[in-house]
Design an enzyme around this catalytic site. Sequence first.
Site, PDB file in Angstrom:
ATOM      1  N   CYS A  83      33.690  31.855  46.188  1.00 40.77           N
ATOM      2  CA  CYS A  83      35.080  31.829  46.656  1.00 40.77           C
ATOM      3  C   CYS A  83      35.290  30.834  47.794  1.00 40.77           C
ATOM      4  O   CYS A  83      36.429  30.603  48.204  1.00 40.77           O
ATOM      5  CB  CYS A  83      35.514  33.220  47.085  1.00 40.77           C
ATOM      6  SG  CYS A  83      34.815  34.516  46.071  1.00 40.77           S
ATOM      7  N   HIS A 332      44.455  34.244  44.514  1.00 41.07           N
ATOM      8  CA  HIS A 332      43.091  33.773  44.774  1.00 41.07           C
ATOM      9  C   HIS A 332      42.513  33.077  43.549  1.00 41.07           C
ATOM     10  O   HIS A 332      41.704  33.628  42.826  1.00 41.07           O
ATOM     11  CB  HIS A 332      42.222  34.973  45.195  1.00 41.07           C
ATOM     12  CG  HIS A 332      40.823  34.628  45.575  1.00 41.07           C
ATOM     13  ND1 HIS A 332      40.445  33.392  46.057  1.00 41.07           N
ATOM     14  CD2 HIS A 332      39.680  35.363  45.558  1.00 41.07           C
ATOM     15  CE1 HIS A 332      39.144  33.399  46.306  1.00 41.07           C
ATOM     16  NE2 HIS A 332      38.657  34.575  45.998  1.00 41.07           N
TER      17      HIS A 332
HETATM   18  C1  LIG Z   1      42.378  44.737  40.640  1.00 42.58           C
HETATM   19  C2  LIG Z   1      42.058  44.116  39.295  1.00 42.58           C
HETATM   20  C3  LIG Z   1      40.868  44.836  38.653  1.00 42.58           C
HETATM   21  C4  LIG Z   1      43.275  44.164  38.357  1.00 42.58           C
HETATM   22  O1  LIG Z   1      42.910  43.615  37.126  1.00 42.58           O
HETATM   23  P1  LIG Z   1      43.960  42.797  36.244  1.00 42.58           P
HETATM   24  O2  LIG Z   1      43.265  42.339  35.014  1.00 42.58           O
HETATM   25  O3  LIG Z   1      44.612  41.774  37.072  1.00 42.58           O
HETATM   26  O4  LIG Z   1      44.988  43.908  35.882  1.00 42.58           O
HETATM   27  P2  LIG Z   1      46.203  43.792  34.901  1.00 42.58           P
HETATM   28  O5  LIG Z   1      46.277  42.426  34.296  1.00 42.58           O
HETATM   29  O6  LIG Z   1      46.103  44.948  34.001  1.00 42.58           O
HETATM   30  O7  LIG Z   1      47.427  43.929  35.887  1.00 42.58           O
HETATM   31  C5  LIG Z   1      48.291  45.001  35.872  1.00 42.58           C
HETATM   32  C6  LIG Z   1      49.492  44.677  36.743  1.00 42.58           C
HETATM   33  O8  LIG Z   1      49.132  44.660  38.129  1.00 42.58           O
HETATM   34  C7  LIG Z   1      49.438  43.405  38.713  1.00 42.58           C
HETATM   35  N1  LIG Z   1      48.331  43.071  39.550  1.00 42.58           N
HETATM   36  C8  LIG Z   1      47.114  42.649  39.119  1.00 42.58           C
HETATM   37  N2  LIG Z   1      46.303  42.516  40.165  1.00 42.58           N
HETATM   38  C9  LIG Z   1      47.006  42.834  41.265  1.00 42.58           C
HETATM   39  C10 LIG Z   1      46.695  42.876  42.621  1.00 42.58           C
HETATM   40  N3  LIG Z   1      45.468  42.551  43.030  1.00 42.58           N
HETATM   41  N4  LIG Z   1      47.644  43.279  43.494  1.00 42.58           N
HETATM   42  C11 LIG Z   1      48.872  43.616  43.053  1.00 42.58           C
HETATM   43  N5  LIG Z   1      49.227  43.591  41.760  1.00 42.58           N
HETATM   44  C12 LIG Z   1      48.298  43.202  40.873  1.00 42.58           C
HETATM   45  C13 LIG Z   1      49.581  42.449  37.570  1.00 42.58           C
HETATM   46  O9  LIG Z   1      50.482  41.406  37.899  1.00 42.58           O
HETATM   47  C14 LIG Z   1      50.137  43.332  36.480  1.00 42.58           C
HETATM   48  O10 LIG Z   1      51.521  43.492  36.698  1.00 42.58           O
HETATM   49  P3  LIG Z   1      52.542  43.429  35.478  1.00 42.58           P
HETATM   50  O11 LIG Z   1      52.088  44.505  34.533  1.00 42.58           O
HETATM   51  O12 LIG Z   1      53.853  43.679  36.135  1.00 42.58           O
HETATM   52  O13 LIG Z   1      52.392  42.044  34.931  1.00 42.58           O
HETATM   53  C15 LIG Z   1      41.691  42.640  39.479  1.00 42.58           C
HETATM   54  O14 LIG Z   1      42.829  41.956  39.907  1.00 42.58           O
HETATM   55  C16 LIG Z   1      40.560  42.394  40.446  1.00 42.58           C
HETATM   56  O15 LIG Z   1      39.415  42.730  40.192  1.00 42.58           O
HETATM   57  N6  LIG Z   1      40.840  41.733  41.589  1.00 42.58           N
HETATM   58  C17 LIG Z   1      39.813  41.295  42.484  1.00 42.58           C
HETATM   59  C18 LIG Z   1      39.366  39.914  42.104  1.00 42.58           C
HETATM   60  C19 LIG Z   1      38.131  39.494  42.855  1.00 42.58           C
HETATM   61  O16 LIG Z   1      37.172  40.227  42.989  1.00 42.58           O
HETATM   62  N7  LIG Z   1      38.132  38.260  43.347  1.00 42.58           N
HETATM   63  C20 LIG Z   1      37.027  37.695  44.067  1.00 42.58           C
HETATM   64  C21 LIG Z   1      37.083  38.175  45.454  1.00 42.58           C
HETATM   65  S1  LIG Z   1      36.212  37.184  46.596  1.00 42.58           S
END
Ligand SMILES: CC(C)(COP(=O)(O)OP(=O)(O)OC[C@H]1O[C@@H](n2cnc3c(N)ncnc32)[C@H](O)[C@@H]1OP(=O)(O)O)[C@@H](O)C(=O)NCCC(=O)NCCS
Lengths: 385, 129
Positions: A83, A332
């Site tokens: 990252c 991100h």
């Molecule tokens: C939290 C997490 C598991 C969600 O997974 P995802 O595949 O994005 O989930 P979905 O696609 O099913 O999203 C469901 C809904 O939540 C929203 N959403 C997704 N992630 C979100 C977040 N982090 N915060 C707020 N809303 C979020 C999406 O826009 C979607 O909304 P919609 O239905 O209105 O379009 C994923 O975002 C995650 O693991 N984030 C961390 C990433 C990470 O580790 N990065 C490296 C860090 S250094």
Amino acid sequence: MRDVCVVGIGSTKYGKSDLSARELMASAAQGAIADAGIDPDRIASGIFGNAFGVAEKQGHLGPLIMTALGLDTKPATVVETACASGGTAFHHGYREVAGGFSDAVLIGGVERVSMLDTLTATTYFAYGSDFTYEGGTGCSFPGLYATMARSYFQRYGATEQDLANVAIKNHENALHNPLAHLQKRITMEDVMGSMKVADPLKLYDACPFSDGAAAAILCDEKTAREFTDTPIFVEASARAGSIAALHDRPDLTSLPGAVLAGQTALQQAKLTVDQIDFFEVHDCFTIAEVAASEDLGLFKKGTGAKAATDGLTRIGSKRPINPSGGLKAKGHPVGATGAGQVVEVVKQLRGEAGGRQVENARRGLTHNVGATGGTVVVNILSRRS
Amino acid sequence: MADVESPRPVMSLKEQREELRNGNVVGYHCKACGEDRFSPMLRCPKCKSGKVERRTFSKTGTVVTYTVQSVASEQFLNETPFAFAIIKLDDGPTVSGWIPWIAKPKDLPMGQKVEYVASYKPGMMFEKR
Ligand SMILES: CC(C)(COP(=O)(O)OP(=O)(O)OC[C@H]1O[C@@H](n2cnc3c(N)ncnc32)[C@H](O)[C@@H]1OP(=O)(O)O)[C@@H](O)C(=O)NCCC(=O)NCCS
Ligand SMILES: [Zn+2]
């Protein structure tokens, strides 16, 4: 060493894109070239951050980007520090110019992951951990920061509500950032009621999976003055590391590399933290913003969570953190993030940040973390006038 | 230094996995300062000595911190919810492990005593004692 300036910035919108990594990166780069008003043929080389290029089944991305920009004979390098890849690209561009090797360098970062489903993306992201021991033992990326959050709660008595306040503030700031991924006001109830991802962290404690790219043109001061009377100066660019695996660290409430990179950057710039007007920090999870605020010395150890709850990190307060919306809400796109932080700081220092402008911003700091601190890059930029 | 082979680690990750499969928790030990580690070490990060040997640690330990994973990666998809934990071995270093059947924080108090159990999955699996 020569003084290094940022003369141009560019960024795509963060979120879900139908463009590939090469197109995203070239688009942000073209924005930065236009913003600088530089003849692209004067760019000596390109350095780009990218973490999960293989997700697109494409290696050796550098020449593809340069070719798309009509700069096919110019060398390009892609750097990977999870990252922190974008921040690392900036750092190496800084060194290339400061060291006198080039007068104009294109730096940037890019990520494209939205074509992956949640399961595949979670699996790829876990490769950024010490996979033999962490990812391979079932820990996801949110899981790593969740273990830190539980340690922090136990040691300092902070709560999930304190962390929620970080998310609420960053979503609020992103409402004023047209390039942000998530533009949605959220409440305490939204955060506390959101899906558990890795207890105690929930959906709204996490940054989203984003596509996007950001770029900047770095020049030595003499070249910079050809394009602008008010260049933004890089006062410091520092890096440090930490033991990769959390289990080998004595303290899980702080990232040793962040403390070190922060101190080194302040020494390079000959500044104290009180002389910095705002901070773009690596809030991949809400707990990460709290740890960053303590590691950089904005708040005493153990008081960062309460500071967030007390509103001390909002725009208009003494220590504005993540006016852009941060990773949490601006988004991100992993390899782009560190370069995007620089883009935001430059906008703020030029007074071009619209509804999220930090008043009288003269100096800004970026803090970009690879994985759980295995790599940390801290930069300080100023407008010197 | 013509044609001298570079030194190998005292134990490869492959050998460590084989030991784990046989129920033995084996890692690295610094003969100079006594530091124990579970991740590969060719030079001690604590005292910087190169006198490293392999050592068998105890299978029992205490949970230092953990998370309950609801969203997992591919290899652990069918295990959710479970805990990923940082565990201090009673006689040995701190290690990463996973604990099955943990659905909520109430199921796993901080400081819980746990024991390593060889499993078919990668990584170290622990059970509550
Ligand atoms: C939290 C997490 C598991 C969600 O997974 P995802 O595949 O994005 O989930 P979905 O696609 O099913 O999203 C469901 C809904 O939540 C929203 N959403 C997704 N992630 C979100 C977040 N982090 N915060 C707020 N809303 C979020 C999406 O826009 C979607 O909304 P919609 O239905 O209105 O379009 C994923 O975002 C995650 O693991 N984030 C961390 C990433 C990470 O580790 N990065 C490296 C860090 S250094
Ligand atoms: Zn030692």
